[in-house]
Enzyme design. Sequence first.
Site, mmCIF file in Angstrom:
data_model
loop_
_atom_site.group_PDB
_atom_site.id
_atom_site.type_symbol
_atom_site.label_atom_id
_atom_site.label_comp_id
_atom_site.label_asym_id
_atom_site.label_seq_id
_atom_site.Cartn_x
_atom_site.Cartn_y
_atom_site.Cartn_z
ATOM 1 N N ASP A 9 -0.072 -20.267 17.849
ATOM 2 C CA ASP A 9 0.869 -19.511 18.975
ATOM 3 C C ASP A 9 -0.245 -18.707 19.903
ATOM 4 O OD1 ASP A 9 3.952 -19.835 18.548
ATOM 5 O OD2 ASP A 9 3.142 -19.370 16.668
ATOM 6 N N HIS A 11 -0.759 -19.968 22.862
ATOM 7 C CA HIS A 11 -0.405 -19.849 24.540
ATOM 8 C C HIS A 11 -1.345 -19.844 25.116
ATOM 9 C CE1 HIS A 11 3.848 -19.799 23.002
ATOM 10 N NE2 HIS A 11 3.537 -19.060 22.101
ATOM 11 N N ASP A 50 1.865 -24.610 19.425
ATOM 12 C CA ASP A 50 1.809 -23.885 20.715
ATOM 13 C C ASP A 50 0.417 -23.357 20.980
ATOM 14 O OD1 ASP A 50 4.323 -24.244 20.997
ATOM 15 O OD2 ASP A 50 5.103 -22.252 20.738
ATOM 16 N N HIS A 86 6.397 -25.313 22.728
ATOM 17 C CA HIS A 86 5.925 -25.061 24.167
ATOM 18 C C HIS A 86 5.340 -26.307 24.728
ATOM 19 C CE1 HIS A 86 6.789 -21.157 25.567
ATOM 20 N NE2 HIS A 86 6.933 -20.771 24.188
ATOM 21 N N HIS A 150 5.731 -26.268 12.670
ATOM 22 C CA HIS A 150 6.090 -25.282 13.848
ATOM 23 C C HIS A 150 7.815 -25.056 13.778
ATOM 24 C CE1 HIS A 150 4.976 -23.075 17.374
ATOM 25 N NE2 HIS A 150 6.204 -23.416 18.017
ATOM 26 N N ASP A 181 5.515 -20.552 15.082
ATOM 27 C CA ASP A 181 6.546 -20.185 16.209
ATOM 28 C C ASP A 181 7.092 -18.637 16.052
ATOM 29 O OD1 ASP A 181 8.513 -20.668 17.847
ATOM 30 O OD2 ASP A 181 9.871 -21.774 16.701
#
Length: 413
Positions: A9, A11, A50, A86, A150, A181
Amino acid sequence: MTRVIHTGDTHVGYQQYNVPDRRDDFLDAFRQVVRDAIEDDADAVVHAGDLFHDRRPALADIMGTLTVLEELSDANIPFLAVVGNHEAKRDAQWLDLYESLGLATRLSDEPTVIGDTAFYGLDFVPRSQHDDLDYDFAAHDADSAALVTHGLFQPFDYGDWDADEILTESSVEFDAMLLGDNHDPGKQQVEDTWVTYCGSTERASASEREDRGYNIVTFDEEVRITRRGLDTREFVFVDVDLGPEEGVERVRSRVGQHDLEDAVVIVSISGDGDPVTPASVESFALDRGALVARVTDHREITAEEHETDISFADPDDAVTERVRDLGLSEAAHDIDETIRASKVADANVKDEVERRVRELLNEDSDAFAADTAASDGAADTASADEDDTDDGEAVNEADETDGENQASVEEFL
């Protein structure tokens, strides 16, 4: 013994609050994880999905991630990863690009052995497809095994996928499940198996108040999971409960008690008192050096008026929650991202949406069929990760040149 860093994650590419510095922060946090791995001489970095914030990251984000992975490769430390919701694309994944360059390994149902531990991967699977999985993994002869995946798993809060079902039905006996996640870290035991979330490396939502970090997982005679924090941008949370006749001066006084330099300032107002104009408080914080200031007056939204508690410190959160409940198809999420992401100039959105719809329908005439299982279960399932859907960001008021500068590799080529 095998010792790995378990992260996820990250991102990369999320321009939170539409502030470029926040976009840089997400890449910097990922770089910090990698440099920690190099300094500690970890056996591998395991990424639970992600890596990117959306399916079509900007070229700068792709290249920035490339340079980070090159640092790891130069230190001869493998990067093992799965695809999160994502970044998941309908065709080849960005992770495949890095694998083709020798910078990553996309984990699968075949074992990747590091030291004396076999690592397997399961990419994000939509809820409607959970029942179709057979959990048939190839055999291994290592001392330990771990599954990297995930999703939102039970027994953690808000889980819609039972970790015990995977462990029971799997053809391989796993010593650990390394998850992504849920942006909140945590670990629990399911029978004899450790199931753990590493949490996000940067705050992707104002609801993520705890410090960010990652897991260090050691596989020896038993599995040991420890936690290490990251030095991320300061978030200053100011909760003000106003008494009768108190107002903006009281709020400013509370905000002014903190060091705001380069911080993201999140102010939450409750109680009684006079009306408070959020802009006046935000300006006060910005004048004192804050990078971002957001104010939510909870007195303006009562339970009788709205069933959903909406925080305007992160407007995307409210939209994200609703979008997740709609049970949209992957194609519909793609269009949602096109409309709300910052990579397409306002003037070009209509043409880009039309182009994408035609393209998706040419690939699959049923591309926009809804995920009925997700929509049917939405009323009973909340999201532990408020930003962990294809939320994107509000459309910037950028010109066509800005849109071209943020083109993806596909468009670049």
